[in-house]
Enzyme design. Structure first.
Site: not given
Ligand code: GAR
Length: 190
Positions: A12-14, A87, A102, A104, A145, A174
């Site tokens: 969960g750093s993002n 998904l 999302n 990636h 994706d 990111e």
């Protein structure tokens, strides 16, 4: 006044960067952090950030209306997937058309698809001898994706890189771009 929910399966750093970026934002707010993984560190981050969180099982996610109801009750306008590995079911896709985003950790369309997440992506990029990698921020559809690409940023892969050092380069990209790109998208139809 866009209200966002973040879905995350792991560290969960993002999610944390995004939550911090929007703290005190004049219009955008992070209302929920949802996870499929009861052991995910992102839940501790949510508690520390004071953001309500909920964990759901596979059955709840795919076979009940609990998550759409929760999103509705909280007035959620956009869903942000930040290291979320399942998904998205058709009911949620239909309720949020063009409103699920999302990130990636590679330059899609390469190195995406089922099973391509986290360190596995970086291992594959290095094994293929790619000279560069990067991040892709994209809309989410019913396939892994494959949704429309919104933004990409690149970094070099050097012969000395390991999956761990490449992961760190990717995380820096990111942290630099994800929240900003999300902000542009969610405020563009205010
Ligand atoms: C991020 O690098 C994200 O791009 C990746 O998982 C990591 C989560 O890190 N997502 C995927 O691989 C999705 N296929 P975080 O939990 O520290 O934010």
């Amino acid at each position: 006044m866009p209200r966002l929910a973040i879905f995350a399966s792991g560290n969960g750093s993002n999610a944390q960067r995004i939550a911090e970026y929007f703290e005190g934002h004049p219009s955008v707010s992070i209302r929920l952090i949802l996870s499929n993984n009861p052991a995910a560190f992102v839940l501790k981050r949510a508690a520390a950030l004071g953001i309500p969180s909920e964990v759901f099982s596979r059955n709840t996610f795919y076979d009940t209306g609990r998550i759409p109801a929760l999103l509705r009750e909280n007035g959620i306008d956009f869903i942000i997937l930040a290291g979320f590995l399942w998904l998205i079911p058709p009911g949620i896709l239909a309720a949020f058309p063009g409103r699920i985003i999302n990130i990636h950790p590679a330059l899609l369309p390469k190195y995406g698809g089922k099973g391509m997440y986290g360190m596995r992506v970086h291992e594959a990029v290095i094994a293929a001898g790619e000279p560069e990698s990067g991040i892709t921020i994209h809309h989410v559809d019913e396939c892994y994706d494959e949704g429309k690409i919104i933004f990409q940023a690149r970094c070099p892969v050097s012969p000395a890189d390991t999956p761990e050092t490449l992961a760190e380069k990717i995380h820096q990209l990111e942290y630099r771009y994800f929240a900003e790109v999300v902000e542009k998208i969610v405020t563009s139809d205010e």
